[in-house]
Scaffold this motif. Structure first.
Motif, PDB file in Angstrom:
ATOM      1  N   LEU A   1       0.824  -1.204   0.000  1.00 51.18           N
ATOM      2  CA  LEU A   1       0.000   0.000   0.000  1.00 51.18           C
ATOM      3  C   LEU A   1       0.862   1.260   0.000  1.00 51.18           C
ATOM      4  CD1 LEU A   1      -2.839  -1.129   2.419  1.00 51.18           C
ATOM      5  CD2 LEU A   1      -2.957  -0.893  -0.073  1.00 51.18           C
ATOM      6  N   ILE A   2       1.982   1.234   0.717  1.00 52.86           N
ATOM      7  CA  ILE A   2       2.916   2.366   0.695  1.00 52.86           C
ATOM      8  C   ILE A   2       3.456   2.554  -0.717  1.00 52.86           C
ATOM      9  CG2 ILE A   2       5.197   3.153   1.443  1.00 52.86           C
ATOM     10  CD1 ILE A   2       4.534   1.944   4.214  1.00 52.86           C
ATOM     11  N   GLU A   3       3.805   1.463  -1.369  1.00 56.34           N
ATOM     12  CA  GLU A   3       4.305   1.554  -2.739  1.00 56.34           C
ATOM     13  C   GLU A   3       3.260   2.183  -3.656  1.00 56.34           C
ATOM     14  OE1 GLU A   3       5.457  -2.494  -3.432  1.00 56.34           O
ATOM     15  OE2 GLU A   3       7.329  -2.254  -2.319  1.00 56.34           O
ATOM     16  N   LYS A   4       1.996   1.872  -3.440  1.00 56.26           N
ATOM     17  CA  LYS A   4       0.926   2.489  -4.220  1.00 56.26           C
ATOM     18  C   LYS A   4       0.850   3.986  -3.915  1.00 56.26           C
ATOM     19  CE  LYS A   4      -0.615  -1.150  -6.344  1.00 56.26           C
ATOM     20  NZ  LYS A   4      -0.567  -1.281  -7.801  1.00 56.26           N
TER      21      LYS A   4
ATOM     22  N   LEU B   1      11.656   0.922   4.533  1.00 56.59           N
ATOM     23  CA  LEU B   1      11.797   1.022   3.080  1.00 56.59           C
ATOM     24  C   LEU B   1      12.839   2.074   2.720  1.00 56.59           C
ATOM     25  CD1 LEU B   1       8.072   0.761   1.945  1.00 56.59           C
ATOM     26  CD2 LEU B   1       9.883  -0.911   1.526  1.00 56.59           C
ATOM     27  N   GLU B   2      12.845   3.190   3.436  1.00 59.50           N
ATOM     28  CA  GLU B   2      13.844   4.235   3.195  1.00 59.50           C
ATOM     29  C   GLU B   2      15.262   3.719   3.439  1.00 59.50           C
ATOM     30  OE1 GLU B   2      12.077   8.670   3.871  1.00 59.50           O
ATOM     31  OE2 GLU B   2      12.590   7.579   5.694  1.00 59.50           O
TER      32      GLU B   2
ATOM     33  N   GLU C   1      18.744   5.444  -2.248  1.00 56.28           N
ATOM     34  CA  GLU C   1      18.852   6.188  -3.505  1.00 56.28           C
ATOM     35  C   GLU C   1      17.477   6.503  -4.090  1.00 56.28           C
ATOM     36  OE1 GLU C   1      21.414   4.087  -6.156  1.00 56.28           O
ATOM     37  OE2 GLU C   1      23.158   4.307  -4.837  1.00 56.28           O
ATOM     38  N   PHE C   2      16.587   5.544  -4.030  1.00 59.67           N
ATOM     39  CA  PHE C   2      15.239   5.776  -4.547  1.00 59.67           C
ATOM     40  C   PHE C   2      14.568   6.918  -3.794  1.00 59.67           C
ATOM     41  CE2 PHE C   2      10.688   5.292  -3.940  1.00 59.67           C
ATOM     42  CZ  PHE C   2      10.240   5.378  -5.255  1.00 59.67           C
ATOM     43  N   PHE C   3      14.596   6.870  -2.471  1.00 61.74           N
ATOM     44  CA  PHE C   3      13.907   7.886  -1.682  1.00 61.74           C
ATOM     45  C   PHE C   3      14.554   9.260  -1.814  1.00 61.74           C
ATOM     46  CE2 PHE C   3      11.705   4.299   0.121  1.00 61.74           C
ATOM     47  CZ  PHE C   3      10.434   4.818   0.353  1.00 61.74           C
TER      48      PHE C   3
END
Length: 103
Positions: A15-18, A51-52, A57-59
Motif C-alpha cells: 500500500l505504501i508503494e501504491k 523502506l527508506e 537512492e530511490f527515496f
C-alpha cells in the motif's frame, strides 16, 4: 502468528508503494492508510522508514520529484479506494463519511 505479521507488513508495504505512485509524502501516506485501510500511523511510519533504509537512492530521488504533478485529494482518495478494494480482505477498508466526493 509470525506468518500473519509478515503478511500484514507486506500488505502495508504494498500500500505504501501504491502511495508512492501517487507522489504522496510520508504524512499523506500515513493519513490515507489510517483513514481508508485502518492501518495505524505508527505501523505505516515504521514500514516507510524501513523502506527508506533499504532504498536510500530511490527515496533521495523521490523527494526531489516535482510536487506539481501530484493528484488532487479527491483523485488520490478515489485511487486509494480502488487499490484497497482490489487488495482488501473483510474489515480492511473503512468507507466512512470521511470520504468527500467532488462534483
Amino acid at each position: 502468528m509470525g506468518d500473519s505479521s509478515a503478511s500484514y507488513i507486506r500488505m502495508v508495504q504494498h500500500l505504501i508503494e501504491k502511495c508512492l505512485m501517487f507522489h504522496m509524502n510520508e504524512d499523506e501516506c500515513m493519513d490515507a492508510l489510517s483513514k481508508h485501510a485502518n492501518i495505524k500511523p505508527v505501523i505505516t511510519r515504521t514500514v516507510w522508514k524501513e523502506l527508506e533504509k533499504e532504498n536510500k537512492e530511490f527515496f533521495e530521488a523521490y523527494k526531489k520529484i516535482n510536487r506539481e504533478d501530484q493528484m488532487s485529494e479527491a483523485e488520490t482518495t478515489q485511487k486509494i479506494l480502488q487499490i484497497l478494494s482490489e487488495n482488501s480482505t473483510p474489515n480492511t477498508i473503512n468507507t466512512s463519511s470521511n470520504i468527500h466526493h467532488d462534483a
